[in-house]
Motif scaffolding. Structure first.
Motif, PDB file in Angstrom:
ATOM      1  N   VAL A  17       0.839  -1.197   0.000  1.00 29.94           N
ATOM      2  CA  VAL A  17       0.000   0.000   0.000  1.00 29.94           C
ATOM      3  C   VAL A  17       0.876   1.250   0.000  1.00 29.94           C
ATOM      4  O   VAL A  17       0.614   2.212  -0.740  1.00 29.94           O
ATOM      5  N   LEU A  18       1.932   1.245   0.823  1.00 34.72           N
ATOM      6  CA  LEU A  18       2.832   2.394   0.859  1.00 34.72           C
ATOM      7  C   LEU A  18       3.511   2.604  -0.496  1.00 34.72           C
ATOM      8  O   LEU A  18       3.682   3.738  -0.952  1.00 34.72           O
ATOM      9  N   LYS A  19       3.870   1.517  -1.149  1.00 34.05           N
ATOM     10  CA  LYS A  19       4.616   1.600  -2.408  1.00 34.05           C
ATOM     11  C   LYS A  19       3.724   1.932  -3.594  1.00 34.05           C
ATOM     12  O   LYS A  19       4.103   2.730  -4.468  1.00 34.05           O
ATOM     13  N   GLU A  20       2.517   1.329  -3.640  1.00 32.45           N
ATOM     14  CA  GLU A  20       1.706   1.387  -4.852  1.00 32.45           C
ATOM     15  C   GLU A  20       0.432   2.216  -4.702  1.00 32.45           C
ATOM     16  O   GLU A  20      -0.266   2.448  -5.699  1.00 32.45           O
ATOM     17  N   GLY A  21       0.143   2.684  -3.501  1.00 33.50           N
ATOM     18  CA  GLY A  21      -1.147   3.311  -3.260  1.00 33.50           C
ATOM     19  C   GLY A  21      -1.146   4.811  -3.150  1.00 33.50           C
ATOM     20  O   GLY A  21      -2.195   5.405  -2.876  1.00 33.50           O
ATOM     21  N   ARG A  22       0.013   5.455  -3.379  1.00 29.96           N
ATOM     22  CA  ARG A  22       0.061   6.908  -3.202  1.00 29.96           C
ATOM     23  C   ARG A  22       0.363   7.631  -4.514  1.00 29.96           C
ATOM     24  O   ARG A  22       0.313   7.041  -5.592  1.00 29.96           O
ATOM     25  N   ALA A  23       0.694   8.915  -4.421  1.00 31.65           N
ATOM     26  CA  ALA A  23       0.853   9.777  -5.590  1.00 31.65           C
ATOM     27  C   ALA A  23       1.880   9.228  -6.577  1.00 31.65           C
ATOM     28  O   ALA A  23       2.866   8.589  -6.199  1.00 31.65           O
ATOM     29  N   ARG A  24       1.627   9.500  -7.874  1.00 33.38           N
ATOM     30  CA  ARG A  24       2.480   9.022  -8.943  1.00 33.38           C
ATOM     31  C   ARG A  24       2.960  10.199  -9.798  1.00 33.38           C
ATOM     32  O   ARG A  24       2.483  11.327  -9.666  1.00 33.38           O
ATOM     33  N   SER A  25       3.846   9.900 -10.699  1.00 34.88           N
ATOM     34  CA  SER A  25       4.360  10.921 -11.604  1.00 34.88           C
ATOM     35  C   SER A  25       3.224  11.542 -12.407  1.00 34.88           C
ATOM     36  O   SER A  25       2.358  10.845 -12.927  1.00 34.88           O
ATOM     37  N   GLY A  26       3.212  12.859 -12.475  1.00 36.36           N
ATOM     38  CA  GLY A  26       2.169  13.555 -13.203  1.00 36.36           C
ATOM     39  C   GLY A  26       0.985  13.956 -12.357  1.00 36.36           C
ATOM     40  O   GLY A  26       0.097  14.672 -12.828  1.00 36.36           O
ATOM     41  N   TRP A  27       0.926  13.486 -11.131  1.00 37.08           N
ATOM     42  CA  TRP A  27      -0.159  13.850 -10.220  1.00 37.08           C
ATOM     43  C   TRP A  27       0.319  14.971  -9.303  1.00 37.08           C
ATOM     44  O   TRP A  27       1.518  15.199  -9.141  1.00 37.08           O
ATOM     45  N   GLU A  28      -0.639  15.638  -8.691  1.00 43.21           N
ATOM     46  CA  GLU A  28      -0.294  16.596  -7.643  1.00 43.21           C
ATOM     47  C   GLU A  28       0.317  15.841  -6.452  1.00 43.21           C
ATOM     48  O   GLU A  28      -0.181  14.805  -6.031  1.00 43.21           O
ATOM     49  N   ALA A  29       1.406  16.370  -5.946  1.00 42.21           N
ATOM     50  CA  ALA A  29       2.093  15.701  -4.841  1.00 42.21           C
ATOM     51  C   ALA A  29       1.282  15.786  -3.559  1.00 42.21           C
ATOM     52  O   ALA A  29       0.751  16.846  -3.219  1.00 42.21           O
ATOM     53  N   SER A  30       1.179  14.663  -2.860  1.00 38.84           N
ATOM     54  CA  SER A  30       0.479  14.627  -1.572  1.00 38.84           C
ATOM     55  C   SER A  30       0.795  13.306  -0.886  1.00 38.84           C
ATOM     56  O   SER A  30       1.252  12.357  -1.519  1.00 38.84           O
ATOM     57  N   PRO A  31       0.531  13.217   0.416  1.00 43.22           N
ATOM     58  CA  PRO A  31       0.704  11.952   1.135  1.00 43.22           C
ATOM     59  C   PRO A  31      -0.563  11.104   1.159  1.00 43.22           C
ATOM     60  O   PRO A  31      -0.660  10.159   1.942  1.00 43.22           O
ATOM     61  N   LEU A  32      -1.565  11.448   0.321  1.00 38.76           N
ATOM     62  CA  LEU A  32      -2.843  10.748   0.358  1.00 38.76           C
ATOM     63  C   LEU A  32      -2.755   9.389  -0.335  1.00 38.76           C
ATOM     64  O   LEU A  32      -1.912   9.164  -1.205  1.00 38.76           O
ATOM     65  N   PHE A  33      -3.694   8.511   0.048  1.00 40.38           N
ATOM     66  CA  PHE A  33      -3.759   7.170  -0.524  1.00 40.38           C
ATOM     67  C   PHE A  33      -4.970   7.036  -1.431  1.00 40.38           C
ATOM     68  O   PHE A  33      -6.026   7.629  -1.181  1.00 40.38           O
TER      69      PHE A  33
END
Length: 543
Positions: free
Chosen positions: A21-37
């Motif tokens: 979840v930590l690795k695959e469930g958060r912000a990705r390239s091209g998205w707005e940066a955030s710590p949200l899941f």
């Protein structure tokens, strides 16, 4: 494989889940940066779960209210392993919401009709719901962690929740839908005059919404000592208790009824402004016994005798003697449900009206809210969630009839005999195929209270079944061919509770109240058609 190795392996599966979840469930390239899941993920493509709104716009679903079991798992895992990254991740997500996404009125952008598009960090939701209203229904947020992150923001939210969802304080007219932007009212200083049950009102007192109001107020009292919140949670809980049938003690899903504003001859139109929907569909045959608040079909029975029970018992455990009546009301309610509804030979419950009228096999005479004309109302199984209700209420109250009910339900779910009393003449089936997290919790509760090792062994067996049957592609799935994993799954939290019990560290893992995170809105299908869906349906999709 020896027992200690199996115990460690179960914990390792939870660690793998959390790491994924930590690795695959958060912000990705091209998205707005955030710590949200994100709320979930396609386990094969690793793409996050999305919602396609009418018009074709897709949002990556990030609904904080649908991540409360996940955050409880993160906290429990950090406390058991000493690795703080999981708890810190949960705190960062909550802090981001408080810092950037909390409405000035105090409400959060979450729940049944609002979420955050993880790509843009913009609010998205059910625009057909009067501008994306606020809704919690059996969500039971992790207020302890929220308060740890930001006490003032948590207090602001709970006050805003009551401010937005109570339409008339003097009669406690509430609604599942709350408006954003309301000015703060007198709140706990309002007058109260204790209206009679089933008065006609505009806002419907669905118990699944009332449960969240009661729970939030209880946690506000626990965390911040607000005595007004304690007073009003008791008043609201008492309204549901007063609306139970006086002869049977059954009910109540609501304590009022919809005021009829308009007339229609169209039975398929189920909006409450046309009057009480049960009255419209069942009234010609059953008269005043048929109101929405007096229906005990499977969905209503689950809310009354499972979600409400677990929530009230959790408040008793958390707050103590000042809310002891909640445990007694739960005991009385489950006793009535057992007396009038339980069929031990089938391990099933009757669908009923709260006057005890049995609706088993009843064919609907007209279209309506509860189904189409000709549909048959069926009995429903006494699943492990009812086992957990009866076990927990027995532990809180000592009512032996509730233990006997739990004994029958356990047998009906293939667990064997839990004993004529805890630890006495038990004959559990340690080859049982049960993989239900709720059954695991029932066994752990008995073990933690009474200390008999066979219940812990049964919990181990259920935990092993969960791992072997539900852990696929690094996540917990209902079946191996499911397309999406829901990060808010109950199974990892249950496995942590099991590990904590084995190590006598039960207090390390947050309590399980079985909150029901969901999102409900119109969705555009691939073929362009519009349908009304709830997010749990996504996680049933298979390939």
């Amino acid at each position: 494989m020896d027992k200690s190795t199996r115990d460690q392996q179960r914990l390792n599966y939870v660690i793998t889940f959390a790491d994924n979840v930590l690795k695959e469930g958060r912000a990705r390239s091209g998205w707005e940066a955030s710590p949200l899941f994100a709320d979930g993920i396609d386990v094969r493509t690793k793409e996050p779960v999305t919602w396609r709104f009418p018009g074709g716009r897709e949002a990556v679903m990030s609904n904080l209210a649908s991540q409360q079991n996940l955050f409880r798992t993160f906290v429990g895992l950090s406390r058991l392993t000493g690795d703080e990254q999981y708890e810190n991740a949960a705190k960062l997500a909550i802090k981001f919401h408080f810092d950037h996404l909390q409405s000035p009125c105090g409400l959060l952008q979450w729940g049944g009709h609002r979420l955050i598009d993880l790509k843009t960090l913009q609010v998205a939701g059910a625009e057909e719901k009067n501008g994306m209203v606020h809704e919690l229904k059996n969500h039971f947020p992790y207020y302890e962690l929220m308060y740890e992150v930001d006490p003032a923001a948590t207090i602001h939210y709970i006050r805003a929740l009551w401010n937005a969802h109570v339409f008339n304080w003097s009669t406690l007219e509430i609604s599942r839908h709350g408006s954003f932007g309301l000015k703060s009212s007198r709140l706990w200083a309002h007058e109260f005059r204790d209206a009679e049950p089933f008065s006609e009102v505009s806002g419907l007192s669905f118990l699944n919404a009332g449960n969240d109001l009661i729970y939030a107020a209880g946690m506000l009292y626990k965390l911040a000592g607000e005595k007004g919140a304690l007073l009003w949670l008791k008043r609201l809980a008492r309204q549901y208790n007063k609306a139970r049938n006086r002869d049977t003690g059954l009910g109540a899903y609501q304590f009022n009824q919809a005021r009829k504003v308009y007339h229609t001859n169209d039975d398929s139109n189920t909006h409450s402004r046309f009057g009480d929907r049960a009255g419209r569909q069942f009234g010609p045959e059953f008269g005043g016994a048929a109101l929405e608040g007096k229906m005990l079909l499977e969905a209503q029975a689950s809310t009354v005798y499972y979600e409400n029970t677990l929530m009230q018992l959790q408040l008793v455990s958390t707050i103590g003697e000042v809310v002891k009546e909640l445990a007694q009301w739960s005991r009385q309610g489950l006793g009535a449900f057992l007396k009038y509804g339980y069929l031990s030979e089938k391990n099933a419950f009757k669908p009923m009206l709260t006057d005890g009228t049995d609706l088993s096999g009843y064919a609907l005479k007209r279209d309506g809210y509860y189904g189409d004309k000709g549909a048959i109302i069926g009995q429903f199984p006494a699943t492990s969630k009812f086992l957990l209700s009866y076990v927990r209420t027995f532990i809180q109250t000592g009512d032996e009839s509730l233990w006997e009910a739990a004994r029958s339900i356990a047998k009906g779910n293939g667990l064997g005999d839990i004993g004529r009393e805890p630890g006495v003449d038990a004959d559990l089936d340690f080859k049982a195929p049960c993989d239900d997290a709720r059954a695991l919790y029932a066994m752990l509760d008995v073990y933690s209270k009474f200390g008999h090792s066979q219940y812990l062994e049964m919990a181990r067996r259920i935990g092993d079944n969960i791992v072997s049957r539900k852990f696929h592609f690094g996540y917990f799935l209902p079946a191996s061919n499911c397309k999406y994993a829901n990060f808010d799954a109950a199974e990892p939290l249950a496995l942590l509770a099991l590990h904590a019990a084995i190590e006598a560290k039960q207090h390390f893992v947050p309590a399980f109240i079985d909150g029901k995170g969901f999102f409900h809105a119109n969705m555009q299908a691939v073929d362009g058609t519009i349908k009304t869906w709830k997010s749990p349906q996504l996680y049933k999709e298979t390939i």
